[in-house]
Design a protein around this motif. Sequence first.
Motif, PDB file in Angstrom:
ATOM      1  N   PRO A  54       0.899  -1.004  -0.150  1.00 20.45           N
ATOM      2  CA  PRO A  54      -0.032  -0.065   0.103  1.00 20.45           C
ATOM      3  C   PRO A  54       0.898   1.491   0.035  1.00 20.45           C
ATOM      4  CG  PRO A  54       0.018  -0.965   2.073  1.00 20.45           C
ATOM      5  CD  PRO A  54       0.813  -1.924   1.145  1.00 20.45           C
ATOM      6  N   ASN A  55       2.165   1.159   0.266  1.00 17.35           N
ATOM      7  CA  ASN A  55       3.090   2.222   0.420  1.00 17.35           C
ATOM      8  C   ASN A  55       3.924   2.480  -0.667  1.00 17.35           C
ATOM      9  OD1 ASN A  55       1.774   3.074   2.988  1.00 17.35           O
ATOM     10  ND2 ASN A  55       3.116   1.769   3.928  1.00 17.35           N
ATOM     11  N   GLU A  56       4.107   1.439  -1.770  1.00 18.44           N
ATOM     12  CA  GLU A  56       4.979   1.777  -2.791  1.00 18.44           C
ATOM     13  C   GLU A  56       4.219   1.609  -4.075  1.00 18.44           C
ATOM     14  OE1 GLU A  56       8.691  -1.032  -2.607  1.00 18.44           O
ATOM     15  OE2 GLU A  56       7.098  -2.018  -1.170  1.00 18.44           O
ATOM     16  N   THR A  57       4.807   2.578  -5.171  1.00 19.49           N
ATOM     17  CA  THR A  57       4.062   2.387  -6.435  1.00 19.49           C
ATOM     18  C   THR A  57       5.637   2.716  -7.408  1.00 19.49           C
ATOM     19  OG1 THR A  57       2.372   3.852  -5.603  1.00 19.49           O
ATOM     20  CG2 THR A  57       2.648   3.698  -7.941  1.00 19.49           C
ATOM     21  N   LEU A  58       5.326   1.727  -8.355  1.00 21.31           N
ATOM     22  CA  LEU A  58       6.216   1.746  -9.566  1.00 21.31           C
ATOM     23  C   LEU A  58       5.524   2.365 -10.608  1.00 21.31           C
ATOM     24  CD1 LEU A  58       9.111   0.690 -10.678  1.00 21.31           C
ATOM     25  CD2 LEU A  58       7.990  -1.312 -11.366  1.00 21.31           C
ATOM     26  N   TYR A  59       6.257   3.523 -11.249  1.00 20.43           N
ATOM     27  CA  TYR A  59       5.718   4.279 -12.279  1.00 20.43           C
ATOM     28  C   TYR A  59       6.701   3.750 -13.597  1.00 20.43           C
ATOM     29  CZ  TYR A  59       3.193   6.881  -8.928  1.00 20.43           C
ATOM     30  OH  TYR A  59       2.220   7.297  -7.904  1.00 20.43           O
ATOM     31  N   VAL A  60       5.891   4.142 -14.683  1.00 14.99           N
ATOM     32  CA  VAL A  60       6.822   4.219 -15.955  1.00 14.99           C
ATOM     33  C   VAL A  60       6.418   5.374 -16.802  1.00 14.99           C
ATOM     34  CG1 VAL A  60       6.905   1.847 -16.492  1.00 14.99           C
ATOM     35  CG2 VAL A  60       4.846   2.985 -17.292  1.00 14.99           C
ATOM     36  N   ALA A  61       7.335   6.112 -17.447  1.00 18.45           N
ATOM     37  CA  ALA A  61       7.107   7.119 -18.204  1.00 18.45           C
ATOM     38  C   ALA A  61       6.947   6.702 -19.571  1.00 18.45           C
ATOM     39  CB  ALA A  61       8.377   8.115 -18.418  1.00 18.45           C
ATOM     40  N   MET A  62       5.840   7.062 -20.384  1.00 20.91           N
ATOM     41  CA  MET A  62       5.789   6.751 -21.729  1.00 20.91           C
ATOM     42  C   MET A  62       5.722   7.863 -22.790  1.00 20.91           C
ATOM     43  SD  MET A  62       4.889   3.446 -21.203  1.00 20.91           S
ATOM     44  CE  MET A  62       3.926   3.077 -22.812  1.00 20.91           C
ATOM     45  N   LYS A  63       6.305   7.424 -23.911  1.00 22.38           N
ATOM     46  CA  LYS A  63       6.367   8.209 -25.082  1.00 22.38           C
ATOM     47  C   LYS A  63       6.491   7.512 -26.480  1.00 22.38           C
ATOM     48  CE  LYS A  63       9.277  12.056 -27.045  1.00 22.38           C
ATOM     49  NZ  LYS A  63      10.263  13.107 -26.970  1.00 22.38           N
ATOM     50  N   ASP A  64       5.338   8.004 -27.135  1.00 21.84           N
ATOM     51  CA  ASP A  64       5.031   7.305 -28.387  1.00 21.84           C
ATOM     52  C   ASP A  64       4.751   5.599 -27.909  1.00 21.84           C
ATOM     53  OD1 ASP A  64       5.453   9.636 -29.750  1.00 21.84           O
ATOM     54  OD2 ASP A  64       7.707   9.177 -29.948  1.00 21.84           O
ATOM     55  N   GLY A  65       3.854   5.228 -27.111  1.00 24.41           N
ATOM     56  CA  GLY A  65       3.581   4.117 -26.876  1.00 24.41           C
ATOM     57  C   GLY A  65       4.927   3.315 -26.265  1.00 24.41           C
ATOM     58  N   GLU A  66       5.984   3.965 -25.935  1.00 24.73           N
ATOM     59  CA  GLU A  66       7.222   3.011 -25.251  1.00 24.73           C
ATOM     60  C   GLU A  66       7.449   3.488 -23.836  1.00 24.73           C
ATOM     61  OE1 GLU A  66      10.598   2.809 -27.961  1.00 24.73           O
ATOM     62  OE2 GLU A  66       9.170   2.421 -29.543  1.00 24.73           O
ATOM     63  N   VAL A  67       8.023   2.301 -23.100  1.00 25.71           N
ATOM     64  CA  VAL A  67       8.300   2.636 -21.765  1.00 25.71           C
ATOM     65  C   VAL A  67       9.795   3.536 -21.892  1.00 25.71           C
ATOM     66  CG1 VAL A  67       9.177   1.980 -19.653  1.00 25.71           C
ATOM     67  CG2 VAL A  67       7.218   0.919 -20.793  1.00 25.71           C
ATOM     68  N   VAL A  68      10.035   4.634 -21.468  1.00 26.45           N
ATOM     69  CA  VAL A  68      11.239   5.460 -21.874  1.00 26.45           C
ATOM     70  C   VAL A  68      11.856   5.715 -20.394  1.00 26.45           C
ATOM     71  CG1 VAL A  68      10.492   6.289 -24.107  1.00 26.45           C
ATOM     72  CG2 VAL A  68       9.954   7.514 -22.137  1.00 26.45           C
ATOM     73  N   GLY A  69      11.233   5.599 -19.615  1.00 29.37           N
ATOM     74  CA  GLY A  69      11.589   6.019 -18.075  1.00 29.37           C
ATOM     75  C   GLY A  69      10.925   5.013 -17.052  1.00 29.37           C
ATOM     76  N   THR A  70      11.522   5.160 -15.734  1.00 28.66           N
ATOM     77  CA  THR A  70      10.670   4.659 -14.559  1.00 28.66           C
ATOM     78  C   THR A  70      11.310   5.108 -13.336  1.00 28.66           C
ATOM     79  OG1 THR A  70      10.204   2.274 -13.338  1.00 28.66           O
ATOM     80  CG2 THR A  70      12.384   2.660 -14.160  1.00 28.66           C
ATOM     81  N   CYS A  71      10.445   5.179 -12.380  1.00 25.41           N
ATOM     82  CA  CYS A  71      10.722   5.443 -10.923  1.00 25.41           C
ATOM     83  C   CYS A  71       9.664   4.959  -9.995  1.00 25.41           C
ATOM     84  CB  CYS A  71      10.819   7.141 -10.632  1.00 25.41           C
ATOM     85  SG  CYS A  71       9.067   7.701 -11.076  1.00 25.41           S
ATOM     86  N   GLN A  72      10.287   4.681  -8.739  1.00 23.06           N
ATOM     87  CA  GLN A  72       9.369   4.240  -7.599  1.00 23.06           C
ATOM     88  C   GLN A  72       9.278   5.106  -6.632  1.00 23.06           C
ATOM     89  OE1 GLN A  72      10.756   0.423  -6.879  1.00 23.06           O
ATOM     90  NE2 GLN A  72       9.646  -0.003  -4.987  1.00 23.06           N
ATOM     91  N   THR A  73       8.325   5.139  -5.804  1.00 20.57           N
ATOM     92  CA  THR A  73       8.001   5.852  -4.933  1.00 20.57           C
ATOM     93  C   THR A  73       7.477   5.102  -3.632  1.00 20.57           C
ATOM     94  OG1 THR A  73       5.592   6.208  -5.530  1.00 20.57           O
ATOM     95  CG2 THR A  73       7.178   7.810  -5.807  1.00 20.57           C
ATOM     96  N   LEU A  74       8.141   5.451  -2.450  1.00 17.71           N
ATOM     97  CA  LEU A  74       7.645   4.708  -1.173  1.00 17.71           C
ATOM     98  C   LEU A  74       7.351   5.907  -0.214  1.00 17.71           C
ATOM     99  CD1 LEU A  74       7.909   2.602   1.023  1.00 17.71           C
ATOM    100  CD2 LEU A  74      10.189   3.079   1.226  1.00 17.71           C
ATOM    101  N   ILE A  75       5.908   5.575   0.493  1.00 20.48           N
ATOM    102  CA  ILE A  75       5.649   6.650   1.460  1.00 20.48           C
ATOM    103  C   ILE A  75       5.944   6.067   3.047  1.00 20.48           C
ATOM    104  CG2 ILE A  75       3.628   7.902   2.453  1.00 20.48           C
ATOM    105  CD1 ILE A  75       4.258   8.625  -0.670  1.00 20.48           C
ATOM    106  N   THR A  76       6.836   6.837   3.518  1.00 20.72           N
ATOM    107  CA  THR A  76       7.060   6.205   5.100  1.00 20.72           C
ATOM    108  C   THR A  76       6.430   7.430   6.102  1.00 20.72           C
ATOM    109  OG1 THR A  76       8.885   5.602   6.318  1.00 20.72           O
ATOM    110  CG2 THR A  76       9.425   7.251   4.742  1.00 20.72           C
ATOM    111  N   THR A  77       6.340   6.823   7.092  1.00 18.75           N
ATOM    112  CA  THR A  77       5.955   7.744   8.445  1.00 18.75           C
ATOM    113  C   THR A  77       7.002   7.710   9.374  1.00 18.75           C
ATOM    114  OG1 THR A  77       3.850   7.730   7.537  1.00 18.75           O
ATOM    115  CG2 THR A  77       4.072   8.446   9.930  1.00 18.75           C
ATOM    116  N   THR A  78       7.535   8.545  10.069  1.00 19.52           N
ATOM    117  CA  THR A  78       8.099   8.668  11.211  1.00 19.52           C
ATOM    118  C   THR A  78       7.519   9.403  12.410  1.00 19.52           C
ATOM    119  OG1 THR A  78       9.520  10.561  10.513  1.00 19.52           O
ATOM    120  CG2 THR A  78      10.189   8.490   9.789  1.00 19.52           C
ATOM    121  N   LEU A  79       8.357   9.324  13.676  1.00 16.15           N
ATOM    122  CA  LEU A  79       7.757  10.011  14.710  1.00 16.15           C
ATOM    123  C   LEU A  79       8.575  11.139  14.793  1.00 16.15           C
ATOM    124  CD1 LEU A  79       7.284   7.505  17.310  1.00 16.15           C
ATOM    125  CD2 LEU A  79       5.444   8.759  16.187  1.00 16.15           C
TER     126      LEU A  79
END
Length: 155
Positions: A54-79
Amino acid sequence: MDTESVTIRKAVHGDVPAIVAMFASDSLGGHGDTTDPAALPAYMAAFRRIEQSPNETLYVAMKDGEVVGTCQTLITTTLTGRGGSSMIIEAVHTRTDCRGQGIGEVMIRFCLDEARRQGLRKVQLTSNAKRTDAHRFYGRLGFEASHLGFKLTLK
């Protein structure tokens, strides 16, 4: 640079080979990524873990129907700082033949917008010490080199 035609979306199972190919072509990363078909089950298992988190998401960047990039996010909570949630951006990668076209900036700005939309207090990332071009890029986008990172490889 034509970044208007770049779109960002959540990655799907069918994107995994293209993402892995980007990582495998990385000469600086040193992660041992490979396009060997025998390794695909390990990548798919990792994708399923990310997809189910529930805290991670993998993304792709698309251009002209092709995957041209990627990145991943993580949401973290601290005190620290009286509590609060932050976004960590990981595995930012633009396909080698598409670098210098603004795709990385589109991905990072997308992540920043997501963090704002979710009301997060900060966004942080790490970058390989050898990637001096990336450091300048992140600085240009407003990131500050404020901490020193450490890693311990267990496997």
